[in-house]
Design an enzyme around this catalytic site. Structure first.
Site, PDB file in Angstrom:
ATOM      1  CB  SER A 167      -0.889   0.031   1.250  1.00  7.07           C
ATOM      2  OG  SER A 167      -1.632  -1.156   1.384  1.00  7.07           O
TER       3      SER A 167
ATOM      4  CG  ASN B 163       1.229   0.693   5.541  1.00  6.56           C
ATOM      5  OD1 ASN B 163       1.938   0.864   6.525  1.00  6.56           O
ATOM      6  ND2 ASN B 163       0.263  -0.209   5.508  1.00  6.56           N
TER       7      ASN B 163
ATOM      8  CE1 TYR C 168      -5.272   2.814  -2.736  1.00  8.98           C
ATOM      9  CE2 TYR C 168      -6.109   1.180  -1.193  1.00  8.98           C
ATOM     10  CZ  TYR C 168      -5.042   1.851  -1.766  1.00  8.98           C
ATOM     11  OH  TYR C 168      -3.767   1.547  -1.393  1.00  8.98           O
ATOM     12  CB  ILE C 169     -11.368  -1.464  -1.011  1.00  8.67           C
ATOM     13  CG1 ILE C 169     -10.699  -0.705   0.153  1.00  8.67           C
ATOM     14  CG2 ILE C 169     -11.595  -2.926  -0.646  1.00  8.67           C
ATOM     15  CD1 ILE C 169     -11.611  -0.470   1.332  1.00  8.67           C
TER      16      ILE C 169
ATOM     17  CB  ALA D  98      -8.977  -0.801  -7.768  1.00  9.02           C
TER      18      ALA D  98
ATOM     19  CE1 TYR E  20      -1.388  -4.545   3.571  1.00 10.15           C
ATOM     20  CE2 TYR E  20      -2.959  -4.621   5.382  1.00 10.15           C
ATOM     21  CZ  TYR E  20      -2.162  -3.899   4.512  1.00 10.15           C
ATOM     22  OH  TYR E  20      -2.135  -2.518   4.590  1.00 10.15           O
TER      23      TYR E  20
END
Length: 239
Positions: A37, A40, A175-176, A178, A199
């Protein structure tokens, strides 16, 4: 999350597959997807190098995908005017790309590919999966609720706990959405037999995509695992 701990010794990471099915896909060792991300601080070049090195101990192939679509949403939510948000997003994406390149080089492992999310938007598989996610947002209440919770958390971490307005929340959902094709079916996108998306946090959508039998869910060859440093202090950061 499964309590099965697959590793605490290789390169200082722990892996927690979400379910028994995810554990079986992990054990196959075909492919690891590392999602990065922009903006981040968790994803330093050093952390990326460590993840790549760890991943290559367990998996035949490792790919890294970084978001470069709708990134301006987070800066718009912080009060940047639209043009300034776009410039800041472009800068963050460029910085992220450089960190990935440095991390991969420092890891010194062969067979690691890096991609931008936008590299896939022209493919039929991506369009199909993205379309399925958009349809689910309109027709699947649990999916929509989990996505919006994830969007709220994403924005609150950048607003010091403030409440995002509806426009910025909608942009964060975009955004998510995508990124969701890689949580649904990375094998279809990258041509690998099976894949584990990793993650450092369990996400609100994890249980929806990997823990139910109805509605939109991940393909049989797609798994999810929380992969985090064995030292808890090393993984404390915003999503």
């Amino acid at each position: 999350m499964s309590e099965t701990l697959l590793s605490t010794t290789i390169e200082g990471f722990q892996a927690f597959p979400f379910s028994e099915r995810c554990r079986r896909v992990f054990a196959r060792g075909d492919h690891l997807l590392i999602g990065v991300s922009p903006g981040n601080s968790y994803f330093s070049a050093r952390r990326i190098a460590e993840l790549v090195h760890w991943g290559k101990e367990f998996f035949d192939a490792v790919d890294i995908v970084h978001a470069d679509l709708h990134v301006d949403a987070q800066f718009g939510a912080q009060g940047y005017p639209p043009e300034a948000a776009l410039r800041r997003a472009a800068k963050e994406v460029k910085t992220t790309r450089r960190r990935i390149e440095r991390g991969v080089a420092d890891a010194g492992r062969d067979g690691v590919r890096a991609h931008a999310l936008s590299d896939f938007t022209g493919s039929a598989a991506y369009r199909r999966l993205h379309g399925a996610a958009l349809d689910a947002l309109a027709t699947d209440p649990p999916f929509r609720e989990a996505t919006e919770r994830m969007a709220h958390g994403f924005l609150r971490s950048r607003l010091d706990g403030g409440t995002p307005d509806p426009e910025h929340l909608a942009a964060a959902v975009d955004y998510i959405a995508a990124e969701l094709p890689f949580f649904l079916d990375t094998p279809a996108l990258l041509g690998v037999p099976s894949s584990v998306a990793c993650y450092h946090l369990e996400l609100p959508l994890t249980a929806v995509l990997f823990g139910r039998t109805e509605g939109l869910s991940a393909a049989a060859g797609q798994a999810y695992a929380v992969v985090r440093p064995a030292d808890p202090a090393a993984g404390r950061t915003a999503a």
